[in-house]
Design a protein around this motif. Structure first.
Motif, PDB file in Angstrom:
ATOM      1  N   UNK A  59      -2.507  40.135  43.439  1.00  0.00           N
ATOM      2  CA  UNK A  59      -1.884  38.720  43.216  1.00  0.00           C
ATOM      3  C   UNK A  59      -1.368  38.099  44.177  1.00  0.00           C
ATOM      4  N   UNK A  60      -0.934  38.466  45.249  1.00  0.00           N
ATOM      5  CA  UNK A  60      -0.284  37.694  46.463  1.00  0.00           C
ATOM      6  C   UNK A  60      -1.638  36.803  46.922  1.00  0.00           C
ATOM      7  N   UNK A  61      -2.779  37.669  47.257  1.00  0.00           N
ATOM      8  CA  UNK A  61      -3.913  36.774  47.669  1.00  0.00           C
ATOM      9  C   UNK A  61      -4.411  35.591  46.828  1.00  0.00           C
ATOM     10  N   UNK A  62      -4.187  36.029  45.594  1.00  0.00           N
ATOM     11  CA  UNK A  62      -4.690  34.957  44.451  1.00  0.00           C
ATOM     12  C   UNK A  62      -3.863  33.802  44.453  1.00  0.00           C
ATOM     13  N   UNK A  63      -2.577  33.921  44.491  1.00  0.00           N
ATOM     14  CA  UNK A  63      -1.409  32.948  44.286  1.00  0.00           C
ATOM     15  C   UNK A  63      -1.514  32.372  45.548  1.00  0.00           C
ATOM     16  N   UNK A  64      -1.846  32.779  46.723  1.00  0.00           N
ATOM     17  CA  UNK A  64      -1.740  32.265  48.108  1.00  0.00           C
ATOM     18  C   UNK A  64      -2.926  31.338  48.075  1.00  0.00           C
ATOM     19  N   UNK A  65      -3.947  31.500  47.738  1.00  0.00           N
ATOM     20  CA  UNK A  65      -4.956  30.731  47.935  1.00  0.00           C
ATOM     21  C   UNK A  65      -5.127  29.515  46.706  1.00  0.00           C
ATOM     22  N   UNK A  66      -4.466  29.892  45.659  1.00  0.00           N
ATOM     23  CA  UNK A  66      -4.506  28.922  44.554  1.00  0.00           C
ATOM     24  C   UNK A  66      -3.167  27.831  45.011  1.00  0.00           C
ATOM     25  N   UNK A  67      -2.106  28.437  45.591  1.00  0.00           N
ATOM     26  CA  UNK A  67      -1.135  27.560  46.068  1.00  0.00           C
ATOM     27  C   UNK A  67      -1.489  26.677  47.087  1.00  0.00           C
ATOM     28  N   UNK A  68      -2.373  27.018  48.154  1.00  0.00           N
ATOM     29  CA  UNK A  68      -2.762  26.178  49.086  1.00  0.00           C
ATOM     30  C   UNK A  68      -3.606  24.989  48.579  1.00  0.00           C
ATOM     31  N   UNK A  69      -4.665  25.596  47.788  1.00  0.00           N
ATOM     32  CA  UNK A  69      -5.274  24.477  47.044  1.00  0.00           C
ATOM     33  C   UNK A  69      -4.893  23.496  46.207  1.00  0.00           C
ATOM     34  N   UNK A  70      -3.872  24.097  45.370  1.00  0.00           N
ATOM     35  CA  UNK A  70      -3.133  23.101  44.630  1.00  0.00           C
ATOM     36  C   UNK A  70      -2.023  22.170  45.440  1.00  0.00           C
ATOM     37  N   UNK A  71      -1.585  22.536  46.473  1.00  0.00           N
ATOM     38  CA  UNK A  71      -0.748  21.616  47.380  1.00  0.00           C
ATOM     39  C   UNK A  71      -1.641  20.741  48.223  1.00  0.00           C
ATOM     40  N   UNK A  72      -2.784  21.314  48.491  1.00  0.00           N
ATOM     41  CA  UNK A  72      -3.606  20.135  49.283  1.00  0.00           C
ATOM     42  C   UNK A  72      -4.896  19.485  48.544  1.00  0.00           C
ATOM     43  N   UNK A  73      -4.502  19.620  47.134  1.00  0.00           N
ATOM     44  CA  UNK A  73      -5.370  18.491  46.453  1.00  0.00           C
ATOM     45  C   UNK A  73      -5.079  17.138  46.809  1.00  0.00           C
TER      46      UNK A  73
END
Ligand code: BES
Ligand code: MN
Ligand code: ZN
Length: 491
Positions: free
Chosen positions: A121-135
């Motif tokens: 979960x940590x790695x999934x949310x981490x990558x998702x969060x960065x990509x979400x924010x950097x959209x």
């Protein structure tokens, strides 16, 4: 975004920026075993008391030569860190990063792992969060455009779950690639994102991921006798499109999961015209279609071993001399007749024919996704998607997927008691059921076309879009749907 994993001693990895959590005792969370000098240096800075105690607040401090910039993030007691707090912490990390100059980012993840946050979960949310924010909005601005920053993210991990970390990164990236496509489509102006445009996106996705794609034009839609869909399309000079994408990677005899997305590329209300304030936002009335396309991108990227059919009825809803009128009665593809009392309740009119069309696939389940009612926004606000289903186990499965994906849906009633609100004196049903329980009667209307399969309806009117300063598409509910399918694929 480029992401890699390193498992060496952290003291051997250099990086422009490192992200470290701060606990409830105002100390660095040193799960990665940094060198003692660095930890002491940072704890001394923390002792100065300037880092806010607010969970998720982030601040950069300038460190020693190994990590020129240290991004501190308030985590509180790491044992109590929840998925939700972690995700917002990552969003604020990204926000802080946007003001920094750097080429490499190092994030040790052991500091975030606890009972409710596995390494996956940590790695999934981490990558998702960065990509979400950097959209970055696929902007049509020609002045003051922002350049996309490219940087390398290194995840540092020590432990026996390396494979889980890899899966987390893969899933997180795939979900957000889908989610960001959904945002792109939702953000496009309605003069560009037309039914034909959506059809072309489907064709492109088909080429990229080997989906079978069919696009039905006006004539073919007429042949299918989709009288209800065609009634909505009538008021526009943009021709309607009925788009089908098929991903058949599951066992041959496995019944498919059908996803149906509302694809109204602009909703002016038709003859029952909407007020003009904020009418521009009705370009996102294809948010259901966009999320179906987004999730198909995720499915294609992960090559899920499932049979999935995506169906998108798409047209505009405009007032015109030829437009459908209040009082008109149309015959849907199912044969049931509908008295159109309000032409602004058009979503259900295009979806009902798509649901009937879905019957031919003998589906295991059908899920439709639609920006269907303003009433859903009033009822649930912007946090939860409205969830309606004729099959309780399916509703429960969707609820669980939403919680896991941090993209929640809340179950609403679909009781028979509401059905008589749709009674008409002149046809089998009316297309509106009055103001009371507006999102429920809309779902009741759809349920009359979903009797032959297990079905769920997601009303995303409140969750697919943000108004105000940060106006734009959210990419929801791609995370929910992706999670639902990933789980079904047994991954
Ligand atoms: N696309 C709208 C619903 C909507 C409203 C989505 C606000 C996002 C934000 C839908 O087609 C619509 O107009 N629904 C009407 C139904 C009513 C006429 C029964 C509504 O909600 O007002
Ligand atoms: Mn409408
Ligand atoms: Zn609409």
């Amino acid at each position: 975004m480029k992401v890699n994993i390193k498992t060496d001693s952290i003291t051997k990895i250099s990086s422009d920026v490192i992200t470290l959590g701060v606990d409830d005792k105002n100390q660095i969370i040193d799960s990665a075993k940094l060198d003692k000098k660095t930890v002491k240096y940072l704890n001394n800075i923390l002792a100065l008391g300037d880092i806010s105690e607010q969970l998720g607040s982030a601040r950069v401090v300038y460190g020693d030569h190994f990590y020129p910039k240290v991004l501190l993030i308030r985590i509180g007691d790491p044992k109590k860190l929840t998925p939700n707090h972690f995700y917002s912490a990552i969003l604020s990390v990204a926000n802080e990063l946007k003001s920094l100059q750097f080429k490499s980012l190092l994030i040790p993840i052991n500091q975030f792992i606890n009972e409710s946050l596995s390494s996956l979960k940590v790695s999934e949310y981490l990558v998702r969060g960065l990509m979400d924010a950097y959209y970055a909005v696929n902007s049509l601005k020609t002045l003051n455009t922002v350049k996309k920053k490219i940087f390398q993210t290194t995840i540092h991990y020590k432990g026996s779950d390396l494979n889980q970390v890899k899966i987390g990164i893969k899933h997180g990236a795939a979900v957000m690639q889908g989610g960001n496509l959904t945002k792109d489509l939702g953000n496009l102006p309605p003069n560009i994102c037309t039914p034909k445009y959506l059809a072309n996106v489907a064709i492109k996705l088909g080429k990229e991921y080997k989906f079978k794609v069919s696009v039905l034009d006006q004539k073919k839609i007429e042949k299918l006798k989709m009288g209800s869909f065609l009634a909505v399309a009538k008021g526009s000079r943009e021709e309607p499109r009925f788009i089908i994408m098929e991903h058949n990677k599951g066992p041959k005899n496995q019944k498919p999961i059908v996803l149906v997305g509302k694809g109204i590329t602009f909703d002016a209300g038709g003859i029952s015209i909407k007020p003009s304030a904020d009418m521009d936002e009705m370009k996102y009335d294809m948010g259901g279609a966009a999320s179906v396309m987004g999730v198909m991108k995720t499915v294609g990227t992960l090559n899920l071993k499932l049979n999935i059919i995506a169906i998108i009825p798409s047209c505009e809803n405009l007032p015109d001399g030829l437009a459908v009128k209040p009082g008109d009665i149309v015959t849907s593809m199912s044969g049931q007749t509908i008295e159109i009392l309000n032409t602004d309740a058009e979503g259900r009119l295009i979806l009902c024919d798509a649901l009937t069309y879905a019957e031919r696939y003998k589906p295991e389940i059908v899920i439709d996704i639609a920006t269907l009612t303003g009433a859903c926004v009033i009822g649930l606000g912007h946090h939860a998607t409205g969830l309606f289903s004729n099959h309780d186990p399916l509703a429960a499965e969707i609820e669980v997927a939403g919680i896991r994906a941090l993209d929640k849906a809340w179950k609403m009633p679909l009781w028979e008691e509401y059905q008589p609100q749709l009674n008409s004196n002149f046809a089998d049903m009316a297309n509106i059921g009055g103001r009371a329980g507006g999102s429920i009667t809309a779902a009741c209307f759809l349920s009359r076309f979903a009797k032959k399969f297990n079905w769920a309806h997601l009303d995303i009117a409140g969750t697919a879009w943000k108004s105000g300063k940060e106006k734009g598409s959210t990419g929801r509910p791609v995370p929910l749907l992706s999670q639902f399918l990933i789980k079904r694929a047994g991954k």
